[in-house]
Design a protein around this motif. Structure first.
Motif, mmCIF file in Angstrom:
data_model
loop_
_atom_site.group_PDB
_atom_site.id
_atom_site.type_symbol
_atom_site.label_atom_id
_atom_site.label_comp_id
_atom_site.label_asym_id
_atom_site.label_seq_id
_atom_site.Cartn_x
_atom_site.Cartn_y
_atom_site.Cartn_z
ATOM 1 N N THR A 1 0.833 -1.205 0.000
ATOM 2 C CA THR A 1 0.000 0.000 0.000
ATOM 3 C C THR A 1 0.867 1.254 0.000
ATOM 4 O O THR A 1 0.612 2.208 -0.738
ATOM 5 N N SER A 2 1.911 1.259 0.813
ATOM 6 C CA SER A 2 2.756 2.443 0.956
ATOM 7 C C SER A 2 3.529 2.770 -0.317
ATOM 8 O O SER A 2 3.881 3.930 -0.546
ATOM 9 N N THR A 3 3.801 1.758 -1.143
ATOM 10 C CA THR A 3 4.602 1.983 -2.354
ATOM 11 C C THR A 3 3.784 1.858 -3.635
ATOM 12 O O THR A 3 4.347 1.782 -4.726
ATOM 13 N N ALA A 4 2.455 1.869 -3.526
ATOM 14 C CA ALA A 4 1.592 1.684 -4.702
ATOM 15 C C ALA A 4 1.741 2.807 -5.718
ATOM 16 O O ALA A 4 1.421 2.630 -6.896
ATOM 17 N N TRP A 5 2.230 3.967 -5.297
ATOM 18 C CA TRP A 5 2.431 5.084 -6.225
ATOM 19 C C TRP A 5 3.373 4.706 -7.356
ATOM 20 O O TRP A 5 3.322 5.299 -8.436
ATOM 21 N N ARG A 6 4.220 3.705 -7.132
ATOM 22 C CA ARG A 6 5.190 3.306 -8.156
ATOM 23 C C ARG A 6 4.505 2.741 -9.394
ATOM 24 O O ARG A 6 5.091 2.727 -10.483
ATOM 25 N N VAL A 7 3.275 2.252 -9.248
ATOM 26 C CA VAL A 7 2.519 1.752 -10.403
ATOM 27 C C VAL A 7 1.319 2.657 -10.672
ATOM 28 O O VAL A 7 0.333 2.246 -11.274
ATOM 29 N N GLY A 8 1.404 3.922 -10.224
ATOM 30 C CA GLY A 8 0.380 4.906 -10.557
ATOM 31 C C GLY A 8 -0.889 4.813 -9.740
ATOM 32 O O GLY A 8 -1.919 5.355 -10.142
ATOM 33 N N ARG A 9 -0.836 4.158 -8.569
ATOM 34 C CA ARG A 9 -2.027 4.022 -7.737
ATOM 35 C C ARG A 9 -1.852 4.758 -6.420
ATOM 36 O O ARG A 9 -0.746 4.863 -5.880
#
Length: 341
Positions: A254-262
């Motif tokens: 959840t904390s690193t989901a930004w890496r796939v644009g989420r």
């Protein structure tokens, strides 16, 4: 999901231009503004690790942008270039760079995100803008992925692999060198690793950085006496950004989901979600009624999908959401009359 071009699934030939073409293509595909799928990221990592020359030619591609007088490029142009490269028949580096330079001038897009001019890739500044993320290999074979609105400065020497996170959020995949520590400074904190995967977040106006560990081990220390002795993290732990730092379990995915644009949130207040969304997205959300800021939100959203998020708020929470300008969305309580200014 589209398959990778055949040229990337085949071993590179001895001709250096073949490797350079692959590096150019990977640069466009990893930084073209589209969501980077886990499969594509895995393929990119496999390509980087297959041959030391791959990381070198990828960095050469980055430096070539600077030589052209471009500090980077907006995602629409990189996306256009990526699509063109997918169908091009083994284009030469010269044609790719000159063609992209012409496209940039023609569309009137200024430099947006990239390395500043520096004596070498070992001393460079990497920057991202709103809604943009960037994956870049480092001189030692490590890799950094920057979230939007982030800045990291490299200062590598023979004794120490040094970086400073000046703003934002960065995810590091660190190559293992037992006698050469990998050190990230962020605010008043310092994260030391040998070979691991971790994330560091430095929020606006704060001196304390949050650290999330996915793999391996890191040691976090601080110049502040109140921090106390250095803390050692194990996978699945987070060191909070509070002045009185504490270690707690964390959902790394959840904390690193930004890496796939989420943008993934679990039982967070709406004002927290709006703040996070505004960091990652090119659009902007505003709370028209502060009272709705305490609404608890859970879900997974594209951080470039303001409309998707707005519809979710209306459908699941009954809130009023309307566009009040280009890329600006206002959120109000359901019983509040709203008019577009």
């Amino acid at each position: 999901m589209p398959m990778e071009p055949p040229s990337l699934s085949q071993p590179p030939m001895n001709d250096n231009d073949d490797q350079t073409d692959a590096a150019d293509l990977w640069f466009a595909r990893m930084n073209g503004g589209d969501q980077v799928s886990p499969e594509r990221e895995a393929a990119f990592n496999a390509w980087l690790q297959a041959d030391p020359d791959h990381a070198r030619t990828y960095r050469d591609c980055q430096m070539a942008w600077m030589e052209l007088g471009l500090a980077g490029c907006e995602p629409p142009v990189l996306a256009m270039r990526s699509r063109a490269l997918d169908t091009a028949a083994r284009p030469s580096r010269r044609r790719l760079l000159l063609g992209l330079s012409g496209a940039t001038v023609a569309t009137g897009i200024a430099g947006a995100v990239w390395m500043s001019a520096a004596p070498s890739p070992a001393r460079a500044l990497i920057v991202t803008k709103t809604g943009q993320r960037l994956t870049a290999p480092l001189p030692d074979g490590s890799q950094v992925t920057l979230a939007p609105l982030s800045r990291v400065r490299l200062d590598f020497t023979e004794q120490r692999r040094g970086l400073k996170l000046e703003a934002g959020q960065a995810y590091f995949a660190v190559a293992h060198y037992p006698d050469r520590p990998f050190v990230v400074e962020a605010g008043d904190r310092q994260v030391t690793a040998l070979g691991t995967r971790f994330q560091v977040t430095l929020s606006d106006g704060k001196a304390q950085a949050e650290v999330v560990l996915e793999q391996g081990e890191v040691i976090v220390s601080s110049r502040e006496e109140s921090f106390g002795p250095a803390r050692r993290l194990v996978p699945g732990q987070r060191l909070s950004a509070l002045k009185q730092a504490r270690i707690e379990p964390v959902d790394v995915e959840t904390s690193t989901a930004w890496r796939v644009g989420r943008l993934v949130v679990r039982d967070r207040s709406l004002d927290e979600v709006v703040s996070a969304f505004n960091r990652y997205s090119g659009d902007r959300l505003v709370l028209g009624d502060p009272k709705v800021g305490g609404t608890r939100i859970s879900g997974s959203f594209r951080y470039d999908g303001a409309r998707e998020f707005a519809l979710a708020l209306e459908g699941s929470f009954g809130l009023k959401v309307q566009a009040v300008g280009t890329g600006v969305w206002r959120i109000d309580a359901p019983d509040r009359a709203t008019t577009v200014p």
